[in-house]
Design a protein around this motif. Structure first.
Motif, PDB file in Angstrom:
ATOM      1  N   LEU B  27       0.833  -1.203   0.000  1.00 28.70           N
ATOM      2  CA  LEU B  27       0.000   0.000   0.000  1.00 28.70           C
ATOM      3  C   LEU B  27       0.868   1.254   0.000  1.00 28.70           C
ATOM      4  CD1 LEU B  27      -2.913   1.157   0.387  1.00 28.70           C
ATOM      5  CD2 LEU B  27      -2.397   1.223   2.809  1.00 28.70           C
ATOM      6  N   ALA B  28       1.984   1.194   0.722  1.00 25.03           N
ATOM      7  CA  ALA B  28       2.798   2.390   0.861  1.00 25.03           C
ATOM      8  C   ALA B  28       3.689   2.644  -0.351  1.00 25.03           C
ATOM      9  CB  ALA B  28       3.651   2.292   2.124  1.00 25.03           C
ATOM     10  N   ARG B  29       4.178   1.586  -1.025  1.00 26.91           N
ATOM     11  CA  ARG B  29       5.211   1.864  -2.016  1.00 26.91           C
ATOM     12  C   ARG B  29       4.816   1.657  -3.474  1.00 26.91           C
ATOM     13  NH1 ARG B  29       8.990  -3.107  -3.140  1.00 26.91           N
ATOM     14  NH2 ARG B  29      10.469  -1.612  -3.971  1.00 26.91           N
ATOM     15  N   ARG B  36      -1.942  -0.494  -5.750  1.00 23.99           N
ATOM     16  CA  ARG B  36      -2.013  -0.486  -4.284  1.00 23.99           C
ATOM     17  C   ARG B  36      -3.170  -1.332  -3.780  1.00 23.99           C
ATOM     18  NH1 ARG B  36      -1.836   5.632  -4.466  1.00 23.99           N
ATOM     19  NH2 ARG B  36       0.311   5.940  -5.151  1.00 23.99           N
TER      20      ARG B  36
ATOM     21  N   ASN C  20       0.243   2.410   6.901  1.00 26.64           N
ATOM     22  CA  ASN C  20      -1.103   2.818   6.490  1.00 26.64           C
ATOM     23  C   ASN C  20      -1.316   4.298   6.775  1.00 26.64           C
ATOM     24  OD1 ASN C  20      -2.559  -0.250   7.779  1.00 26.64           O
ATOM     25  ND2 ASN C  20      -1.449   0.177   5.892  1.00 26.64           N
ATOM     26  N   TYR C  22       0.932   6.564   6.878  1.00 28.13           N
ATOM     27  CA  TYR C  22       1.685   7.326   5.878  1.00 28.13           C
ATOM     28  C   TYR C  22       0.842   7.501   4.611  1.00 28.13           C
ATOM     29  CZ  TYR C  22       4.846   7.772   1.896  1.00 28.13           C
ATOM     30  OH  TYR C  22       5.428   8.157   0.722  1.00 28.13           O
ATOM     31  N   ARG C  23       0.234   6.406   4.155  1.00 24.85           N
ATOM     32  CA  ARG C  23      -0.587   6.489   2.938  1.00 24.85           C
ATOM     33  C   ARG C  23      -1.828   7.345   3.174  1.00 24.85           C
ATOM     34  NH1 ARG C  23       0.567   7.063  -1.634  1.00 24.85           N
ATOM     35  NH2 ARG C  23       1.898   5.235  -1.758  1.00 24.85           N
ATOM     36  N   ARG C  26      -0.549  10.948   3.102  1.00 26.05           N
ATOM     37  CA  ARG C  26       0.077  11.319   1.855  1.00 26.05           C
ATOM     38  C   ARG C  26      -0.939  11.387   0.712  1.00 26.05           C
ATOM     39  NH1 ARG C  26       4.525   9.539  -1.363  1.00 26.05           N
ATOM     40  NH2 ARG C  26       4.492  11.076  -3.033  1.00 26.05           N
ATOM     41  N   ASP C  32      -7.307   6.661  -2.442  1.00 28.62           N
ATOM     42  CA  ASP C  32      -6.119   6.169  -1.751  1.00 28.62           C
ATOM     43  C   ASP C  32      -6.308   6.235  -0.247  1.00 28.62           C
ATOM     44  OD1 ASP C  32      -3.948   5.375  -3.541  1.00 28.62           O
ATOM     45  OD2 ASP C  32      -4.238   7.378  -4.380  1.00 28.62           O
ATOM     46  N   ARG C  33      -6.855   7.354   0.208  1.00 30.68           N
ATOM     47  CA  ARG C  33      -7.063   7.517   1.653  1.00 30.68           C
ATOM     48  C   ARG C  33      -8.104   6.532   2.160  1.00 30.68           C
ATOM     49  NH1 ARG C  33      -4.586  12.830   2.467  1.00 30.68           N
ATOM     50  NH2 ARG C  33      -4.712  13.860   0.462  1.00 30.68           N
ATOM     51  N   ALA C  36      -6.457   3.286   2.490  1.00 32.28           N
ATOM     52  CA  ALA C  36      -5.585   3.266   3.668  1.00 32.28           C
ATOM     53  C   ALA C  36      -6.398   3.020   4.932  1.00 32.28           C
ATOM     54  CB  ALA C  36      -4.826   4.586   3.764  1.00 32.28           C
TER      55      ALA C  36
END
Lengths: 162, 110, 89
Positions: B27-29, B36, C20, C22-23, C26, C32-33, C36
């Motif tokens: 998910l992060a990278r 993702r 998570n 961080y995502r 970010r 995306d949020r 996360a």
């Protein structure tokens, strides 16, 4: 008579089992769960879409086992892809022509695809003939489609009459 | 505590933790939303599956009776994870999110 | 053995939760949020289940179940809001 009282026998069985799992196994809860398992499907009957008849129970068990095995292997494969270089990934959108016609069976197929190797089902077309899939790392489109059809769609087609 | 059970519980905890972490690393990278999406739907589900298996073994051993309650959480997650992934993918296509240039095929118009 | 495995398990899942977060902060986009947050509640369940093992308490199962229910419903609501601009049509 039986089908009047229990319109969805599998649903009733599932409800009963989950009630027992939630509250522990005892005679009292067994009875209360039984009442709920009969009353709840009757009460919610108008809201259910047409659920197809289960035709082949042993095949369903086999299918569930195959899917669980695939989930485990899928995770190892996906883990390797995620930890490797993202540049090497070959993402793709794939359209899968559906042979299944029943909504419930299509839902099962879409969920299975999402839980197994590097594929997520993204959308179903309005006419229920095509499934849009996003693949994390696809080698050959025809091969992926053939694999999904052979491994998941055919058993589902045999399990439910449609 | 019985050695074998303790070993199995520990192993399940570690396997679960590693998969949960791998899913979150994905998910992060990974570079775009559709990529993702893959990490959490699979790895995280198995991550919870691992810890739930550990808890199942642990409590069954402690109480000398099969404790299956935790299975309900795992079952629920296995049913719902694909649904939320599907809904999020639809939302992403609706907003026409950017995808990596080398993605083959195209998403549908929503 | 469990005394070693449990802290490691906690560490792995806390690390996952931080990623998570961080995502979530970010982004860059709303889906995306949402994704996360979805991952976050799943990892939180894992954390709670582990905590239940560590403290030998069976009550944590209920908390995990509740988070699973609420998390799923909220993800679906948010996703639906993003596609339709409305939750209940």
């Amino acid at each position: 008579m039986m089908s009047r009282l229990l319109p969805f026998p599998m649903l009733s069985l599932l409800l009963w089992l989950s009630w027992l799992l939630l509250n522990g196994f005892s005679w009292g809860h067994g009875l209360l769960g039984l009442v709920l398992a009969v009353v709840l499907p009757l009460g919610t009957r108008p809201f259910w879409p047409n659920v197809p008849r289960l035709r082949d129970f042993p095949k369903l068990v086999r299918f569930v086992l195959v899917v669980h095995w695939d989930i485990i292997t899928a995770n190892v494969v996906v883990a390797r892809l995620i930890l490797g270089s993202p540049r090497k990934l070959r993402p793709a959108f794939v359209e899968l022509p559906l042979e299944l016609t029943d909504d419930f069976a299509i839902t099962l197929l879409a969920s299975t695809i999402s839980l197994t190797p590097g594929t997520v089902s993204a959308d179903v077309s309005e006419d229920r003939r095509t499934l849009l899939i996003h693949a994390l790392d696809m080698d050959d489109e025809a091969e992926l489609v053939a694999q999904i059809k052979q491994r998941y769609e055919r058993p589902l087609k045999e399990i439910f009459e449609c | 505590m019985d050695q074998v059970v303790e070993f199995l519980v520990s192993a399940a905890i570690l396997v679960g933790g590693v998969f949960a972490l791998v899913g979150s690393i994905g998910l992060a990278r990974l570079p775009d939303f559709y990529l993702r999406l893959h990490g959490p739907t699979k790895a995280s589900t198995l991550g919870v599956g691992g810890t739930i298996l550990a808890s199942l073994l642990f409590f069954s051993w402690q109480e000398r009776a099969l404790q299956l309650q935790e299975v309900l959480i795992a079952l629920f997650l296995f049913i719902t994870a694909p649904v939320s992934a599907h809904m999020l993918a639809k939302a992403a296509m609706h907003r026409d999110l950017k995808r990596r240039e080398d993605t083959r095929g195209r998403p549908w118009k929503q | 053995m469990l005394a070693i495995a449990l802290p490691i398990g906690f560490g792995l899942i806390v690390l996952a939760l931080l990623l998570n977060l961080y995502r979530l902060l970010r982004g860059p986009t709303l889906p995306d949020r949402a994704l996360a947050l979805d991952t976050m509640y799943i990892n939180a369940i894992a954390l709670i289940v582990l905590y239940g093992i560590a403290t030998d308490g069976k009550l944590y199962f209920e908390a995990g179940m509740l988070i699973a229910l609420i998390g799923f419903v909220s993800t679906v609501a948010v996703a639906k809001y993003m596609t339709r601009g409305d939750i209940i049509e």
